[in-house]
Design a protein around this motif. Structure first.
Motif, mmCIF file in Angstrom:
data_model
loop_
_atom_site.group_PDB
_atom_site.id
_atom_site.type_symbol
_atom_site.label_atom_id
_atom_site.label_comp_id
_atom_site.label_asym_id
_atom_site.label_seq_id
_atom_site.Cartn_x
_atom_site.Cartn_y
_atom_site.Cartn_z
ATOM 1 N N ASN A 40 0.755 -1.214 -0.033
ATOM 2 C CA ASN A 40 0.212 0.048 0.002
ATOM 3 C C ASN A 40 0.729 1.299 0.110
ATOM 4 O O ASN A 40 0.341 2.209 0.153
ATOM 5 C CB ASN A 40 -0.971 0.044 1.358
ATOM 6 N N VAL A 41 2.243 1.120 -0.052
ATOM 7 C CA VAL A 41 3.192 2.146 -0.042
ATOM 8 C C VAL A 41 3.651 2.367 -1.584
ATOM 9 O O VAL A 41 4.281 1.249 -2.115
ATOM 10 C CB VAL A 41 4.178 2.171 0.969
ATOM 11 N N HIS A 42 3.740 3.384 -2.303
ATOM 12 C CA HIS A 42 4.201 3.472 -3.492
ATOM 13 C C HIS A 42 5.204 4.798 -3.511
ATOM 14 O O HIS A 42 4.760 5.908 -3.158
ATOM 15 C CB HIS A 42 3.198 3.809 -4.381
ATOM 16 N N LEU A 55 1.069 6.685 0.824
ATOM 17 C CA LEU A 55 0.227 5.807 1.137
ATOM 18 C C LEU A 55 -1.185 6.433 1.212
ATOM 19 O O LEU A 55 -1.605 7.386 1.700
ATOM 20 C CB LEU A 55 0.340 5.176 2.605
ATOM 21 N N ASP A 56 -2.509 5.586 0.623
ATOM 22 C CA ASP A 56 -3.659 6.079 0.803
ATOM 23 C C ASP A 56 -4.717 5.022 0.741
ATOM 24 O O ASP A 56 -4.480 3.750 0.404
ATOM 25 C CB ASP A 56 -3.848 7.018 -0.583
ATOM 26 N N ASN A 57 -5.868 5.264 1.539
ATOM 27 C CA ASN A 57 -6.944 4.332 1.633
ATOM 28 C C ASN A 57 -8.034 5.190 1.815
ATOM 29 O O ASN A 57 -8.106 6.560 1.623
ATOM 30 C CB ASN A 57 -6.578 3.387 2.943
ATOM 31 N N SER A 58 -9.457 4.460 2.074
ATOM 32 C CA SER A 58 -10.551 5.236 2.254
ATOM 33 C C SER A 58 -10.496 6.269 3.226
ATOM 34 O O SER A 58 -11.530 7.246 3.055
ATOM 35 C CB SER A 58 -11.699 4.042 2.307
ATOM 36 N N HIS A 81 -2.707 12.554 7.140
ATOM 37 C CA HIS A 81 -4.133 12.788 7.123
ATOM 38 C C HIS A 81 -4.941 11.573 6.765
ATOM 39 O O HIS A 81 -5.554 11.579 5.891
ATOM 40 C CB HIS A 81 -4.247 13.835 6.148
ATOM 41 N N LEU A 82 -4.972 10.762 7.535
ATOM 42 C CA LEU A 82 -5.952 9.643 7.306
ATOM 43 C C LEU A 82 -6.561 9.192 8.880
ATOM 44 O O LEU A 82 -5.858 9.679 10.016
ATOM 45 C CB LEU A 82 -5.420 8.427 6.635
ATOM 46 N N SER A 87 0.138 -0.921 8.609
ATOM 47 C CA SER A 87 1.546 -0.941 8.102
ATOM 48 C C SER A 87 1.838 -2.458 7.755
ATOM 49 O O SER A 87 1.833 -3.288 8.426
ATOM 50 C CB SER A 87 2.186 -0.444 9.488
ATOM 51 N N GLU A 88 2.575 -2.555 6.480
ATOM 52 C CA GLU A 88 3.167 -3.826 6.031
ATOM 53 C C GLU A 88 4.578 -3.476 6.133
ATOM 54 O O GLU A 88 5.316 -4.527 5.648
ATOM 55 C CB GLU A 88 2.414 -4.134 4.743
#
Length: 347
Positions: A40-42, A55-58, A81-82, A87-88
């Motif tokens: 989930n990290v790019h 990293l982004d999610n809903s 800001h989430l 964390s993987e």
């Protein structure tokens, strides 16, 4: 904080920075990548000794702006800001990692299931042994810095680049993190001053500035006695913090209601004193101050976006009369509801 870290960060990173490493020294970045930040990290941008990860999610997004300071030593600005993320991250043979919280709040869990919370001014030192799993941000934002030292390469860099420093990273890690435990330090003025300077590093000499300040940081840690730091963050059982989060969801989802301490205690299954203590640990302020602030921020949004009278808003937020609501609004926002609405209309 994330603008202007790598060159051109005023714009979207994808628009302004070249993709890929393009000749930057890759030993440290490759070592971190091989260990794995997670699916989930790019990497979204890279330039020179700087890279930007996203990293982004809903629940929101997070940016990590990383600088390679020396072989095996990196400095990373964290702008989250989430509300939560997974964390993987896998340990990349990190001998020592230092986290500083500048603003916001972040929850961590130790190997025994105890939870602790970093807030502004807090410092954490660990080996990144227990760094995977769910991470929660009770206030939905966290800003801070991480300085990491990667095993042998970092020690070689210290000997080569800072030969006057007699620093053994393994001994330093063992001093603060015996048995791979994390060390939590509340506000420490010399260290906070140093990190404050790092947040405002001069752009023209940024990397050299980082190198000098990291040497200063190591000297400060070398002369710091962990045993003398008697006031540390408390750990709380996961069951208690989960109950407090349920209470938080209840009160923020029922703004028209006014809950008594007895009602909240009965709902949570915790004595009132315990509930107050754990709530403040998770959210940083006493429960009723938090509720008041949350309601007034909701009221401010209603004043701008909804065509409601002050009296109607006060009723929606569970106040007996508009004057009590107006007094509470002024206490939090600094102006009356009418003046707040007028100011927003004039903008």
């Amino acid at each position: 904080m994330r603008d202007n870290r790598c060159a051109g960060r005023q714009k979207t990173a994808e628009e302004t920075l070249p993709k890929g490493r393009h000749g930057m020294s890759s030993d440290l970045f490759d070592q971190l990548d091989d260990a794995g930040f997670g699916s989930n990290v790019h990497e979204i941008a890279a330039e020179g000794e700087c890279r930007v990860l996203r990293l982004d999610n809903s629940s929101g997004e997070a940016f990590m702006t990383m600088y390679r300071v020396f072989d095996g030593i990196y400095l990373m600005y964290n702008d989250f800001h989430l509300r939560s993320c997974i964390s993987e991250y896998q340990n990349a043979e990190t001998v020592l990692c230092i986290d500083h919280c500048r603003e916001g709040r972040i929850e961590h869990e130790n190997k025994l299931g105890g939870r602790y919370y970093m807030e502004a001014g807090d410092l954490r030192i660990d080996r990144r042994v227990h760094h995977s799993g769910k991470v929660e941000l009770p206030l939905a934002h966290y800003h801070g810095m991480t300085i990491g030292f990667m095993n042998e390469p970092a020690q070689r860099s210290i000997k080569r680049e800072m030969p006057s420093l007699n620093i053994d990273l393994d001994k330093l890690a063992q001093k603060f993190c015996p048995d791979s435990k994390e060390f939590l330090l509340r506000t420490n003025e010399p260290l906070n001053l140093l990190f404050s300077q790092l947040y405002h590093a001069p752009k023209s000499i940024r990397l050299d500035y980082y190198r000098v300040k990291i040497a200063e940081l190591l000297l400060l840690l070398e002369t710091t006695d962990p045993a003398a730091q008697t006031v540390q963050r408390q750990y709380f059982p996961a069951g208690q913090t989960d109950k407090v989060k349920e209470i938080h969801s209840l009160i923020t989802g029922s703004l028209e209601k006014t809950f008594t301490a007895e009602e909240l205690s009965e709902i949570s299954g915790m004595p009132p004193a315990t509930l107050r203590k754990v709530f403040k640990a998770v959210y940083g302020v006493p429960i009723y101050r938090y509720i008041k602030g949350y309601k007034m921020k909701a009221a401010a949004a209603m004043l701008i976006s909804e065509g409601l009278t002050v009296s109607e808003i006060s009723q929606r937020l569970g106040y007996d009369n508009a004057s009590k609501f107006a007094a509470a609004f002024r206490d939090i926002m600094g102006v009356t509801p009418q003046n707040y609405r007028k100011r927003q209309e004039d903008i």
